[in-house]
Design an enzyme around this catalytic site. Structure first.
Site, PDB file in Angstrom:
ATOM      1  N   LYS A 187      29.100  42.514  42.980  1.00  0.00           N
ATOM      2  CA  LYS A 187      30.073  42.551  44.077  1.00  0.00           C
ATOM      3  C   LYS A 187      29.982  43.876  44.829  1.00  0.00           C
ATOM      4  CE  LYS A 187      33.016  39.265  41.682  1.00  0.00           C
ATOM      5  NZ  LYS A 187      34.136  39.020  40.764  1.00  0.00           N
ATOM      6  N   GLN A 236      39.012  42.388  37.905  1.00  0.00           N
ATOM      7  CA  GLN A 236      38.051  41.466  37.287  1.00  0.00           C
ATOM      8  C   GLN A 236      38.628  40.882  35.994  1.00  0.00           C
ATOM      9  OE1 GLN A 236      34.905  40.592  38.631  1.00  0.00           O
ATOM     10  NE2 GLN A 236      34.959  39.064  37.014  1.00  0.00           N
ATOM     11  N   ASP A 294      40.974  37.502  46.078  1.00  0.00           N
ATOM     12  CA  ASP A 294      40.537  36.488  45.101  1.00  0.00           C
ATOM     13  C   ASP A 294      41.305  35.179  45.307  1.00  0.00           C
ATOM     14  OD1 ASP A 294      38.435  36.885  43.409  1.00  0.00           O
ATOM     15  OD2 ASP A 294      39.575  37.957  41.865  1.00  0.00           O
TER      16      ASP A 294
END
Ligand code: NAP
Length: 293
Positions: A48, A92, A115
């Protein structure tokens, strides 16, 4: 025909880069928080960050040991919520057992929740509102179908798997009365009876169950579109999807490979959501930020 997710993801990342290059003033910024030593998380986060760098998006990465407390992690999220130079926040997953991942997800400012996991964004998704963030993997699948001009409207989409990160949001997205959607959606899961029959009725079959090569050729209608979300590591170390690719491919009009199908799109959508957040801030600097008291 093979759907090349790597090529489409590169195309989208190039479009993002070109938009970022034209910006005057500050650049978009994604903050990524990783906790512990989960090896897969380490790889995902580094991918990412690399994608951000290539697109000209600033990435701010923090890594904390397993010993960090929930309270400390909440403090970090609150600080990022208040930082006006941060457009997107990604914590994460998975987090250590000592930390309630739902609490952390809900602490992220919905306006920075790139997200798309915050309940406010989940609600907006369900209502078909376009100012929230759609979760990256389902959004990536919708975008792949669009970029390949695969008709979705009026088609019977069967989704195998009802997880909160893939199956459920994908169903909510593809059923909307919106361009690229308007599907008739069936969601199947481990309790579904006559699964083969259900799958055989699909014009578009999307498989997200985490079972290597589960979908066999006799479950697929001739000419169907098959999207394989699964990522499974075999004992031989080979990476395979949830679809028996070799035998299913000859029956399909379109199919995604693993790797190189849905996976790269997930990262491209993360960048796209970060840029969307940046744009929304530029257009409305006073917009609601901050869930913290
Ligand atoms: P998950 O949370 O483990 O959920 C699996 C779903 O599959 C559940 O709804 C389960 O049903 C259903 N299922 C399991 N066995 C089944 C069977 N025999 N028949 C029908 N349904 C069955 O999975 P996930 O997080 O969505 O991930 C699915 C796969 O996608 C994994 O391989 C994961 O690594 C991959 N993935 C890839 C990406 C990407 O970027 N490419 C992103 C996310 C996930 P129940 O609800 O009844 O248990």
């Amino acid at each position: 025909m093979l759907i090349d997710g790597t090529a489409i993801a590169q195309e989208i990342q190039a479009e993002i880069k070109s938009e970022v290059n034209r910006l005057t003033g500050r650049r978009p910024c994604l903050a990524v928080v990783r906790v512990g030593e989960d090896p897969a998380s380490k790889i995902y986060v580094s991918r990412k960050i690399k994608a951000c760098e290539e697109a000209g998006i600033i990435s701010r990465s923090e890594h904390h040991p397993n010993t960090i407390t929930e309270h400390q992690l909440l403090g970090i999220v609150h600080k990022l919520n208040q930082d006006h130079t941060v457009d997107g926040i990604l914590v994460q997953l998975p987090l250590p057992d000592s930390i309630d991942a739902i609490k952390i997800t809900q602490a992220i400012d919905p306006a920075k929740d790139v997200d798309g996991f915050h309940p406010i964004n989940v609600g907006k998704m369900l209502m078909g509102s376009t100012d929230g963030y759609l979760p990256c993997t389902p959004l990536g699948i919708k975008t792949l179908l669009e970029r390949y001009s695969i008709p979705v409207s009026g088609k019977h989409v069967v989704i195998l798997g009802r997880s909160n990160i893939v199956g459920k949001p994908l169903a909510a997205i593809l059923m909307q009365n919106q361009p690229g959607c308007n599907a008739t959606v069936t969601v199947a899961h481990s309790k579904t009876e006559r699964l083969r029959e259900v799958c055989l009725n699909a014009d578009i079959l999307i498989v997200a169950i985490g079972k290597p090569q589960f979908l066999k050729a006799d479950m697929v209608k001739e000419g169907a579109v098959v999207i394989d979300v699964g990522i499974n590591r075999l004992p031989s170390k080979a990476l395979v999807g949830d679809v028996d690719f070799e035998h299913v491919q000859p029956k399909c009009s379109y199919i995604t490979p693993v790797p190189g199908g849905v996976g790269p799109m997930t990262i491209a959508m993360l960048l796209s959501n970060t840029l969307k957040s940046y744009r929304q801030t530029q257009n409305s600097p006073q917009r609601y930020r901050g869930t913290e008291k």
